[in-house]
Design an enzyme around this catalytic site. Sequence first.
Site, short mmCIF file in Angstrom:
data_model
loop_
_atom_site.label_atom_id
_atom_site.label_comp_id
_atom_site.label_asym_id
_atom_site.label_seq_id
_atom_site.Cartn_x
_atom_site.Cartn_y
_atom_site.Cartn_z
CG ASP A 290 44.40 38.06 48.16
OD1 ASP A 290 43.60 38.11 49.11
OD2 ASP A 290 44.03 37.95 46.97
CG HIS A 321 40.68 39.65 47.83
ND1 HIS A 321 41.13 38.52 47.17
CD2 HIS A 321 39.35 39.70 47.59
CE1 HIS A 321 40.12 37.92 46.57
NE2 HIS A 321 39.02 38.62 46.81
#
Length: 362
Positions: A290, A321
Amino acid sequence: GRCRLLCKPSALAQHLVRSLGQSAALRGGRWLWPRWPRLQMLQQLLQPPEAEPVVARELLQLPDSGLVALDWLMGPRGAGSGRGGPSSVLLLIPNAAGKVTGGLLQLGLRALERGFVPVIFNRRGHNGCPLTTPRLQPFGDPGDLREAVTYLRCRHPAALLLAVSEGSGSGLLLAYLGESGSSSRLAAAACISPVFRGRDWFEAGMPWFYEWPLLLHLKRGLSRYAGSLAEAVDVARLLGSRSLRELEEALFCRTKSRPSSWEAYWERNEPLRDADEVAVPVLCLCSADDPVRGPPARSLPLELFRSSPYFFLLLTLRGGHCGFPRRGPGRCWGHEAVLEYFRAMAEFLRAEERRKGLPRPR
């Protein structure tokens, strides 16, 4: 697939492992760019939903005369509503900037197809919700969300009430669960790519291609209320902010009536400040790559998942993300995993009611 479930051993954990292990959503799927998390994130943020949803807006007045908006998803334009009655109401919480992404709408439509009643929670002044008071909702202040949950419980008293948040919006959901404890009125919750440590997240900074669009989105919304906000904050400083941290400080720390320090602000607004009080199951779907949350070693509270019976971490190596893409229909496997989690939770709760002989709520 390539997922790990980190949690404290329990009967619920065993049931969840069985359910997710049998789910087609977690059996993997190939994508053209599996090693490019930033591209995965942009694909999910910029991709519109497969069908434009019909939305019915409801404004909820709060005790201080402020307003929040509840957007009920009615289905794609030209189509009927989802099958089944209101057995489960799913509250969708956008990111902290209030941006309702195509991914969040797609999750709502997927839930509608499966018989859920999805509704999006919009904070004061966000997503076209009128700002009737010179204040907005701080990062981890769950007061307005509590009023919305109470209203939903009154409107659907016999339904399971569930909640799912996206990205930085998870700070609000986690703060609410901790502050409410066993009185949260929720049966289960899920967080997609959550931000666990708010202060560290703001101070570390974010990739420009993620931060700047959100910053411009916030400024565009706030500029509509510059006149009413002028009595509470320095509007010139607010609209001149060059980062999300500067904007957060201008809104909530450098106020004219009750200024506060950055440290004191986070003492009141850290998402996990009351994590020990959480009393409903929470699934956190996270990716190790992420680019917005940051490296797992410093951004994931792994000890919390090992020690609390209510926190479950579904960790995948790649997904970006709020991305988790795959080919074909239902292109975000994370959405399918979250809906499977809610199905498994409802099944487990029904089994517990039968085992203990508990009466159904009326």
